[in-house]
Each structure stands twice: as C-alpha cells, then as structure tokens.
Design a protein around this motif. Structure first.
Motif: not given
Lengths: 312, 449
Positions: B387, B390-391, B419-420, B422-423
C-alpha cells in the motif's frame, strides 16, 4: 622515531603460498595493520592479479579495449599479455558460463581453463559468474579437471561451498570465500569451510567489493573490522588473507566509462578510469587487502610504485 | 574526551521541562552523549554549565575553521581511529595550488576549474574548498598581487604559503575577514607568525621536521593564546607522512600527546610530479587522517574520484545515505518506458540506476522513501509494503508522464505484489523483477524485446 602509542597484536594473519615453481608467491603473515611495520610484521607486499575472460567482453571500457581488444578472442594470448605486463597472477573469469548470457556448459569452460593453465605458470585464479548453482557446478568441474597444479577457485559462497570445497580439498586447490559485505557471514563461511575439511592455508577471504562511489566504505570498514578482530582480539576465524576483485566493480561504473565529451567536468576518461581503479585499490590496501584483481596495466604500474614506497 | 550521559546530566537543570523535545533531562543527557542532540536545545542550561560541558566534551582533536560564512571549511574534531568505531566527522579540505610564478592565464584557468569542478551527488555538491596561494618568488609585491587577484573567488577559502612573515601579513590584510590559514610558523619565525595569527584571529600552520618539534611549536602557540592550529609534520615522502598521520591521531586520541591535538595539512603536490601518484597519495590521506590536502591542480579525472572517496569514507556508518524520493528518468525515456521501483537507500539507488543505465533501456525509476533502508530491510520494517509503494506511485504523478502501466518491483519484495495490485487497481500490471541488481540488464533487455 618519536614515541607514540603502539597497538600490540595478539594474532597473525595466516600465510598462504599461491601457485608453484618460480612464479609462486606468498601473501599474508601480517601481525600489524597494513603498512604499520613500526609495530609488527608485514612480511609480504600485497600482490596484484589481472583479469582475463574466456569470451570477448562486449561492455568493457574503451580504455581496456585499447590494451586487450586484439586478444579478447584468445584467452591464452590474453593471459600471456597480462603476465608480460607484470601481473603477479592471472584471474580467468569464466564469463561464458553465465546463465544470463551464453550459459555455456561447465565442460566447455573447463577446456579453456586447461589451455590457459598449460601455458601460464603464474598463479591462476579461476572465477565464476556469481551464480551459486552454476559456479558450484563449473568450479567443481574445474577442480577435478586440473590435477597437475594448484588453482585458486572462487567465488565460493555459502550456497556452493560444499561442492567446490570438496573438489578443492581433493585436488589441493585454494578457495576464495566470498561473503556479502558482512563480517559475521564472512566468519561463518570460514568456519563452514574449516568444518568441511579445507585447511586454513587454502582459504582467502573476499568481503565483496563496493566500488568507489558505490559503497566502497562498507567493504573498507568490514575489512578494517576483520583485521582488528584478527590482530587484536585473536579471532582465528578471521585471520585469513584478504582478496579484493576491484577491476570489475570500478570499470562497470559510469564514472569510469563516460567520455569527457559527455561529462566535461569529469576530466579525461583515459586517466579517470585508471585513477579510480588505482585509488580504489589503495583504499583497500590500507584496510588490509593482500591480493587485488585489477584490469588496467597502468593501474598495475602505479600501484606497484605506491607499494614499493609504502613497504620501505 | 566524550562524556557519559550521567556525567552530562549533572550539568543540566534537572527540571524535566521537556522543551528540548524529550521528556526528561536524563533522557536529554543520554541523547547528548549519543551525539543525537545539541546542547543548544536546552533553553535553561546555565552559561557556566555550558562552558564546563564544552570544555569537558571538547574533542581531543580541535576543530579548526578556515574561512568565514557559509562556505567556510571545518577540519579536525575527529574522535576515532577507525570510521566503524563511530564516524569520521569533518571531511578533509581539498586545496588547489596557485603560485606567484604562474602566468596570469594559468591562474585564470585554475580559478575557472575551481569554480566549475563540482559534482552533485546524494543531495550534496562535491567540490574542493580551498585555494592555496604560495609564494615561490619571495617577492611581497607579486604575492600580494596574486592574493588580490583571487580574493573574491566565490566560495573559496584560502591557505597562504610563505616563509616570510611580511608576506603572510600582506596576504592576511588583503584577505581581511576571510580567515585564511597562515602557513607556516616554524622554529625560526614562530614569534612573529604567532603574533600575526593572534592579531588577525587567523588559523595557523606549524611546520617542524619532527613530531617532537611539532609539539614544541604547538605548545608555544598555545602559550601565546593561539588555539586554531594545523600541523605540518614536514614529511614529503608518502611512507613517512602516512606514519606521521597515524602518530598524530593516536597520540591525540590517547591523551598521551595533547600537543598533537590539531588537524593536519599534507602536501601531495610536493611529493611527486605524476598526477596519478599524487591522487594515490591524496587517497591515502583521505582514508588516513589528512586534515587539509593540497593538490598541484584540480583535474576532473583525479579530483572527482578523490571527492567520491572522501564522500564514502566520511559517510556516517550509523546513518544511511539517502537519495531524494521521486521519479528519476534514466537514459532516453519515452511514454512507453518501463517503470521500476526501489528504496531510497543511496547505495541501492546508485546500483539500480547504474544497472538500468548499463542496459541502455530508458526507464523510469520510482524511489520510495524507506528512511534509508535497503529493499529487504525496508520490507521487513513495513516501509516497503504494497500500500505504501502504491501510494508513493500515485503521488509521484508518473501516471501522467507515461502510457506504460507496468511497474517492476524488486524480486526481494515479490511478496508485496498482491497488495500493490490492490492499491493501484486494475489499470496497473505489477511485474516481479530480479532479486539482484546485477540481473537488471538482461531483465530489461528482455522486457522491451
């Protein structure tokens, strides 16, 4: 001489004689920090090896191509040139075996090693491609194929030390124990090799080289810490000669390769690469290197002179 | 000598007011002892305590400032023999030689190089800091004329080299307010040069033929009230000069030779005619304790490597070097160039960007703020999580600069790919790159093939 505080050592670096016959040389044996002969011994000047590839390199710096380009296709001629230029030892890198490149089979590389070994009497270091599995296979095959002279084999790492180490023991070759810039891992690998049965005088320590501007200080400090532990804390698992593969790390950087037309403030490219290789070598000599692999003959010349002056 | 937290605590007000940023005086004392805080943060410490603390905690090697203003150079202040024991503090100053027998054109060319040879790296500008002006002719008028010619060179600090105190005086007057280093006081002229140093508040070099001689001279200057001293042991052969540097550092740090507790000046320019040998001598003094290093010239091909070595050796081993978190363009990028992600540990950045460059594949490199941790360590510490990466990617605005929607993550952090994804949402395709930087070249070549 004026009195100033001296460091008393309670340990000595092991002495290792590489090669055989009149070209053999001995390194190690220090009971003092590098060049600190006012308080202990440094019986042997550090030695310089030059690097040869078993296939023509395509990405080497212009300055190296100028010197060796005409023998790139012929490792024997290339190795002979290094000896003529004054190298104490030759390091033959089996670049052809790289799984990310030609991925040549071990047997094919062994043939090149045989040819070079036959023609070169100077100590011969046979180097892999820093791929644990492939190096394990190749270096083991080399160890078994060359049974008439001692070679120096590396890099030997935790992932392949059994395979290479066993071959080295059987045929009385030397090993370069390579660890990723970490004193504890270096020590651990030395212990593992000892447990396997590799005798102390057959081991050199390679801390992995960070090039100038690319983490030189990490290697520098791991080496200083290793020497400190070896000499002042009597740590016998770190009392091995130090090996540094400098040429590769220096000459691959953009700082060594970029022309002065592209970067005018970086100065003359020809001298810059040599100065970088020689200065990096000096930094590691000051932190304990016993055997340094370089690529350019001018580096050899200037570092030799430096050593002569520092060893007086 | 360094004080312990408890020793420092005795000098603090013990009010636990918290205004220094830590809750208690004891905690503040511990931070001070660890070098993580400055005494100035405490608004209530008494002047007497301040003086006592600074006296007691004065490093065994004095810090000497040459020059004035923002570009002044600080040397000395070192507390260890080996950088891994703590850190080296003040990078040695590099000086470019000018002599009064050089042609005007040569002086102009050198001054130009002094200004131009500077190298941005990890948010710093690497450069030489000093001009060493030497009288070769012994003629006061010529010396003064040279000093006048170069006194306003931007960001220059000065070393004045002459044996005659009259020349040093003329030079110091021309450089009034710029605190040049006077070089040198010898047994023959120490009274006059010492008096000049005191009068002008300029730092001064002592030069003797032996270390005992050095101690006698520094003691004499101290007695005269001159404290800003730099030591020239007189050796002009590398081995002797190297041993002198070791002796000075060990003598000062052990407390056995307090008269050696000053930074040194060394002269590779006087030790050889060969520029590469000279750079090897300079490299030696960067590693082993040179304070100011005088070079016969600044040439990019040797100066740049010396500056890199200096940056490396003086890097604080307790604090990772970081590079600015942002998107870097490497090589010739197009709107279809691949995007790679890595940590902001400077070494990681240098190696990854170097490999991308070597691949000759133009690429974007997103450097994520991992507080100086390498990829694997950062991942383990939760600073390279899917996350967060990604942010950082979204915030970087890279989506507006490229049509490419493939992002390559380090193989060591393969685990964050879910997770990436998804982000980032369905637009982006996460690709797991090599585990080792050395495999980036074949990886990128294959990716764009």
């Amino acid at each position: 001489m004026v009195d100033f505080p001296k460091v008393e050592s309670n340990g000595t670096i092991k002495e290792t004689t590489l090669g055989s016959g009149d070209k053999a040389f001995t390194i190690g044996g220090e009971s003092a920090y590098p060049f600190h002969t006012f308080e202990g011994k440094m019986p042997h000047a550090p030695k310089l090896a030059m690097e040869v590839w078993d296939i023509a390199p395509s990405e080497w710096a212009t300055e190296l191509n100028v010197v060796f380009g005409d023998v790139y296709q012929d490792p024997v001629a290339w190795a002979k040139r290094c000896v003529e230029l004054g190298a104490d030892a030759v390091m033959l890198t089996l670049a052809s075996t790289d799984p990310n490149g030609n991925n040549a089979p071990a047997a094919q590389a062994v043939e090149t090693v045989k040819k070079v070994s036959k023609e070169i009497r100077s100590p011969l270091i046979v180097w892999g491609v820093e791929n644990d599995a492939k190096d394990g296979e190749t270096l083991r095959a080399v160890a078994e194929a060359i049974d008439d002279r001692p070679l120096v084999l590396g890099p030997v790492v935790e992932g392949n030390y059994k395979q290479v180490g066993a071959g080295a023991i059987g045929y009385k070759h030397f090993v370069v124990a390579n660890s990723p810039i970490d004193i504890n891992l270096a020590k651990q690998l030395n212990i593992l090799l000892g447990n396997l049965g590799v005798k102390d005088q057959y081991v050199l320590m390679d801390p992995s080289v960070g090039g100038l501007g690319y983490g030189l200080e990490y290697t520098y400090s791991v080496m200083e810490r290793a020497r400190q532990a070896a000499l002042t804390q009597g740590d016998d698992k770190l009392q091995f000669p130090l090996f540094c593969n400098v040429g590769k790390e220096v000459w691959k950087t953009k700082e060594a390769k970029t022309s002065e037309q592209q970067e005018p403030t970086w100065g003359v490219a020809k001298t810059r690469g040599i100065a970088m290789e020689a200065m990096t070598t000096v930094a590691f000599l000051l932190s304990g290197a016993d055997l340094v692999v370089i690529r350019h003959p001018e580096t050899l010349k200037t570092v030799r002179q430096y050593l002569a002056e520092m060893m007086q | 000598m360094a004080l312990s937290g408890i020793q420092i605590f005795k000098f603090l007000p013990k009010t636990n007011c918290g205004e220094c940023g830590v809750p208690t005086c004891l905690a503040f004392a511990m931070s001070l002892a660890a070098g993580k805080a400055e005494l100035a943060k405490c608004p209530y410490v008494s002047e007497a305590s301040k003086a006592a603390l600074s006296e007691a905690s004065a490093p065994p090697i004095r810090t000497v400032v040459i020059g004035s203003g923002d570009s002044a150079v600080k040397v000395g202040g070192e507390t260890v023999l080996f950088r891994h024991e703590k850190t080296f503090v003040n990078r040695p100053g590099l000086a470019l030689l000018l002599t009064d027998t050089m042609e005007d054109a040569e002086i102009a060319a050198r001054v130009k190089r002094f200004g131009e040879l500077r190298y941005p790296r990890v948010g710093l500008i690497l450069k030489g800091e000093l001009l060493a002006i030497e009288s070769k002719s012994g003629d006061a008028t010529k010396f003064k004329a040279l000093v006048d010619k170069v006194k306003d060179v931007p960001e220059a600090n000065f070393v004045l080299i002459a044996n005659d105190v009259a020349l040093l005086k003329a030079g110091a007057q021309a450089l009034a307010g710029k605190k040049p280093l006077l070089c040198a006081a010898t047994a023959a002229n120490i009274d006059a040069v010492g008096a000049l140093a005191k009068e002008t508040a300029c730092p001064v070099v002592v030069r003797a033929e032996s270390l005992d001689g050095v101690a006698a001279l520094t003691a004499k200057l101290e007695a005269m009230g001159v404290k800003d001293i730099v030591i020239d042991t007189g050796s002009r052969k590398i081995r002797e000069a190297f041993i002198d540097q070791l002796a000075l550092r060990r003598g000062a740090l052990s407390g056995k030779n307090k008269a050696w507790g000053y930074p040194s000046i060394v002269f590779p320019n006087e030790m050889t005619q060969d520029p590469i040998m000279e750079s090897l001598y300079a490299a030696t003094f960067v590693a082993k304790y040179g304070g100011i290093i005088v070079l016969s010239d600044f040439r990019g091909e040797t100066l740049f490597p010396i500056l890199l070595e200096r940056l490396n050796i003086y890097a604080d081993p307790q604090r990772p070097m970081v590079t600015e978190p942002k998107v870097y363009e490497i090589g010739n990028v197009t709107e279809n160039s691949p995007l790679l992600v890595t940590s902001n540990f400077a070494l990681t950045y240098f190696i990854v960007s170097g490999e991308i460059e070597a691949s000759r594949v133009g690429a974007y490199l997103l450097v994520v703020d991992t507080e100086g941790l390498s990829v694997l360590t950062a991942w383990a510490a939760g600073k390279f999580a899917g996350d967060l990466v990604g942010a950082a990617l979204k915030k970087s605005g890279i989506a507006d600069r490229t049509k490419n929607r493939k992002v390559v993550i380090p193989g060591l952090a393969a685990i964050i790919s879910g997770d990436l994804e998804e982000e980032l949402g369905p637009d982006w395709n996460v690709i797991i790159g090599p585990r080792e930087a050395s495999h980036i070249v074949p990886f990128l070549k294959q990716m764009v093939a």
